[in-house]
Design an enzyme around this catalytic site. Sequence first.
Site, short mmCIF file in Angstrom:
data_model
loop_
_atom_site.label_atom_id
_atom_site.label_comp_id
_atom_site.label_asym_id
_atom_site.label_seq_id
_atom_site.Cartn_x
_atom_site.Cartn_y
_atom_site.Cartn_z
N ARG A 130 -10.59 10.17 12.80
CA ARG A 130 -9.80 8.95 13.00
C ARG A 130 -8.48 9.38 13.67
O ARG A 130 -7.83 10.31 13.18
CB ARG A 130 -9.52 8.34 11.63
N GLY B 79 -4.65 9.74 14.34
CA GLY B 79 -3.48 9.55 13.47
C GLY B 79 -3.82 9.62 11.98
O GLY B 79 -3.09 9.08 11.15
N TYR C 297 -2.04 -0.39 10.95
CA TYR C 297 -2.15 -1.08 9.65
C TYR C 297 -0.93 -0.79 8.79
O TYR C 297 -0.26 -1.70 8.29
CB TYR C 297 -3.43 -0.64 8.92
N LYS D 193 2.07 -3.25 7.36
CA LYS D 193 2.37 -3.44 5.93
C LYS D 193 3.82 -3.04 5.63
O LYS D 193 4.51 -3.71 4.86
CB LYS D 193 1.41 -2.62 5.06
N THR E 111 0.82 -1.21 0.00
CA THR E 111 0.00 0.00 0.00
C THR E 111 0.85 1.26 0.00
O THR E 111 1.99 1.25 0.50
CB THR E 111 -0.90 -0.01 1.25
N ASP E 112 0.26 2.36 -0.49
CA ASP E 112 0.96 3.65 -0.42
C ASP E 112 1.03 4.17 1.02
O ASP E 112 1.79 5.10 1.30
CB ASP E 112 0.29 4.69 -1.34
N GLU E 113 0.23 3.59 1.93
CA GLU E 113 0.20 4.11 3.30
C GLU E 113 1.53 3.92 4.03
O GLU E 113 1.77 4.56 5.05
CB GLU E 113 -0.93 3.46 4.11
P1 NAD Z 1 -9.67 -7.40 2.01
O1 NAD Z 1 -9.72 -7.10 3.47
O2 NAD Z 1 -10.87 -7.12 1.17
O3 NAD Z 1 -9.28 -8.93 1.78
C1 NAD Z 1 -8.30 -9.58 2.53
C2 NAD Z 1 -8.43 -11.07 2.27
O4 NAD Z 1 -7.39 -11.72 3.03
C3 NAD Z 1 -9.74 -11.66 2.73
O5 NAD Z 1 -10.26 -12.54 1.76
C4 NAD Z 1 -9.40 -12.42 4.00
O6 NAD Z 1 -10.23 -13.53 4.24
C5 NAD Z 1 -7.95 -12.82 3.72
N1 NAD Z 1 -7.19 -13.01 4.97
C6 NAD Z 1 -7.11 -12.16 6.02
N2 NAD Z 1 -6.35 -12.69 7.00
C7 NAD Z 1 -5.92 -13.90 6.53
C8 NAD Z 1 -5.09 -14.91 7.06
N3 NAD Z 1 -4.55 -14.80 8.28
N4 NAD Z 1 -4.83 -16.01 6.31
C9 NAD Z 1 -5.36 -16.13 5.07
N5 NAD Z 1 -6.19 -15.21 4.52
C10 NAD Z 1 -6.45 -14.10 5.24
O7 NAD Z 1 -8.40 -6.62 1.46
P2 NAD Z 1 -8.19 -5.85 0.09
O8 NAD Z 1 -8.72 -4.48 0.23
O9 NAD Z 1 -8.64 -6.71 -1.01
O10 NAD Z 1 -6.60 -5.74 0.08
C11 NAD Z 1 -5.81 -6.79 -0.44
C12 NAD Z 1 -4.35 -6.44 -0.31
O11 NAD Z 1 -4.08 -5.22 -1.02
C13 NAD Z 1 -3.89 -6.18 1.14
O12 NAD Z 1 -2.61 -6.70 1.29
C14 NAD Z 1 -3.90 -4.66 1.26
O13 NAD Z 1 -2.94 -4.24 2.21
C15 NAD Z 1 -3.50 -4.26 -0.15
N6 NAD Z 1 -4.00 -2.96 -0.60
C16 NAD Z 1 -5.31 -2.63 -0.47
C17 NAD Z 1 -5.77 -1.40 -0.98
C18 NAD Z 1 -7.22 -1.01 -0.91
O14 NAD Z 1 -7.54 0.15 -1.25
N7 NAD Z 1 -8.14 -1.88 -0.50
C19 NAD Z 1 -4.87 -0.51 -1.58
C20 NAD Z 1 -3.52 -0.89 -1.65
C21 NAD Z 1 -3.09 -2.12 -1.18
O1 DAU Z 2 -4.19 4.01 0.43
C1 DAU Z 2 -4.39 2.63 0.33
C2 DAU Z 2 -5.25 2.16 1.49
O2 DAU Z 2 -6.56 2.63 1.23
C3 DAU Z 2 -5.24 0.65 1.65
O3 DAU Z 2 -3.95 0.23 1.97
C4 DAU Z 2 -6.22 0.22 2.74
O4 DAU Z 2 -6.28 -1.19 2.82
C5 DAU Z 2 -7.59 0.76 2.40
O5 DAU Z 2 -8.50 0.45 3.43
C6 DAU Z 2 -7.53 2.28 2.19
O6 DAU Z 2 -7.26 2.96 3.43
P1 DAU Z 2 -8.01 4.32 3.84
O7 DAU Z 2 -7.96 4.47 5.30
O8 DAU Z 2 -7.55 5.46 3.00
O9 DAU Z 2 -9.51 3.94 3.32
P2 DAU Z 2 -10.95 4.16 3.99
O10 DAU Z 2 -11.96 3.80 2.95
O11 DAU Z 2 -11.05 3.52 5.33
O12 DAU Z 2 -10.99 5.74 4.21
C7 DAU Z 2 -10.84 6.64 3.11
C8 DAU Z 2 -10.92 8.05 3.65
O13 DAU Z 2 -12.26 8.30 4.11
C9 DAU Z 2 -10.02 8.30 4.86
O14 DAU Z 2 -9.54 9.63 4.82
C10 DAU Z 2 -10.97 8.12 6.06
C11 DAU Z 2 -12.30 8.61 5.50
N1 DAU Z 2 -13.51 7.96 6.07
C12 DAU Z 2 -13.56 6.60 6.08
C13 DAU Z 2 -14.67 5.94 6.58
C14 DAU Z 2 -14.74 4.43 6.61
C15 DAU Z 2 -14.56 8.73 6.54
O15 DAU Z 2 -14.51 9.97 6.50
N2 DAU Z 2 -15.65 8.07 7.05
C16 DAU Z 2 -15.75 6.71 7.10
O16 DAU Z 2 -16.78 6.19 7.62
#
Ligand code: NAD
Ligand code: DAU
Length: 350
Positions: A287, A289, A156, A160, A131-133
């Site tokens: 939130r 941090g 988180y 990562k 992730t970019d985070e």
């Molecule tokens: P998600 O939470 O939707 O899915 C995670 C999956 O991992 C689920 O199917 C869950 O069952 C499985 N899992 C969790 N713990 C496990 C364990 N201990 N053993 C086996 N399986 C397990 O996540 P996502 O949003 O699809 O993200 C996938 C990957 O991409 C992650 O590594 C996340 O850090 C990265 N990522 C996500 C985003 C985003 O915006 N969602 C952006 C950048 C990177």
């Molecule tokens: O940047 C990549 C990341 O993006 C991934 O690595 C993470 O897995 C993914 O969950 C996501 O993280 P964020 O924290 O940016 O996503 P989220 O959808 O939780 O929040 C997006 C923005 O919206 C953030 O600034 C928090 C805000 N937010 C989120 C929720 C859930 C709100 O204002 N209200 C909300 O209820």
Amino acid sequence: MKNILITGGAGFIGSHVVRLFVTKYPAYKIINLDALTYAGNLENLSDIDQSPNYFFERVNILDVPELERVFNEHQITDVVHLAAESHVDRSIHSPLDFVYTNIVGTVNLLNAAKQYWKADLENHLFYHVSTDEVYGALGATGFFTESTPYHPNSPYSASKASSDHFVRAYGETYGLPFVISNCSNNYGPYHFPEKLIPLFINNIITKRPLPVYGDGLYTRDWLYVKDHAIAIDLVFHKGKKDETYNIGGFNEWRNIDLVKLLCKQMDEKLGNQPGTSDALITYVKDRPGHDRRYAIDATKINVELGWKPSVTFEQGLSETIDWFFDNQEWLNNVTSGAYSKYYDHMYENR
Ligand code: NAD
Ligand code: DAU
């Protein structure tokens, strides 16, 4: 011929990656390994789960003997590792879950791969999806590049970042070939409604408040999930070994502006009076941090591999809303049971 282990394939992004690989590469065997936590859902793959080159293993990446069995049984040649705890808010409440899955689980997988491939390590690839985070927060200007120092701010992102470091360290120390990609915020079909966009779509459908954290001026770079899957395919096949690629949408939105666009599109599709959904916007406690701004410089993947996003945000968001309208049963299933407990815990008294 490849036997690719995709971890987390029943989650949001993983299911798109599995679908792309299973359909595009019929000669590959795709093994989806997933523990099916609250975020994992085999319904996400119901359209491809009968394909002859698709296999599912319900395994937790904390279970070392089971990982070894899967490598042996399926003769795994490559790994695309997506399994993770992925929600920042949950990491603030339960950081240890993130340490176990994201750090220990990744090291378990690295060990299993290193052990199974030891005879010819150089012929294999461990692809770590990150992730970019990990880079922390930006001010009003600037972008994250591949050489931006790591500065994670949430449990988180710290977990990562740690997993990224372990992957790189296994490359340096043991010669395990790897590639890492760090992507911005994804959105699209099958997105679990704990994250901003699907949560707000669900709340508009059910006429509930839209909880905007803090002043709503936090900025994220949004990428359509199918474009992320295409980027992963490219990096997997053509990326340079032992390198990192940043993936982003060239698409920055302040949360409040994004929410207003979402409200407008939802009102148009629902036949509501303009402003109906905006009335649900409620500013709530921030939130802890909270990173102010993320923005990816995706020049490297663009120049080296020719990748760029294929849809505009307006198109992708519209397609996403339509998908949620067309898949109400999926939404109902994932928001029943434990979800309402999670929602109350996270949002009541906020
Ligand atoms: P998600 O939470 O939707 O899915 C995670 C999956 O991992 C689920 O199917 C869950 O069952 C499985 N899992 C969790 N713990 C496990 C364990 N201990 N053993 C086996 N399986 C397990 O996540 P996502 O949003 O699809 O993200 C996938 C990957 O991409 C992650 O590594 C996340 O850090 C990265 N990522 C996500 C985003 C985003 O915006 N969602 C952006 C950048 C990177
Ligand atoms: O940047 C990549 C990341 O993006 C991934 O690595 C993470 O897995 C993914 O969950 C996501 O993280 P964020 O924290 O940016 O996503 P989220 O959808 O939780 O929040 C997006 C923005 O919206 C953030 O600034 C928090 C805000 N937010 C989120 C929720 C859930 C709100 O204002 N209200 C909300 O209820």
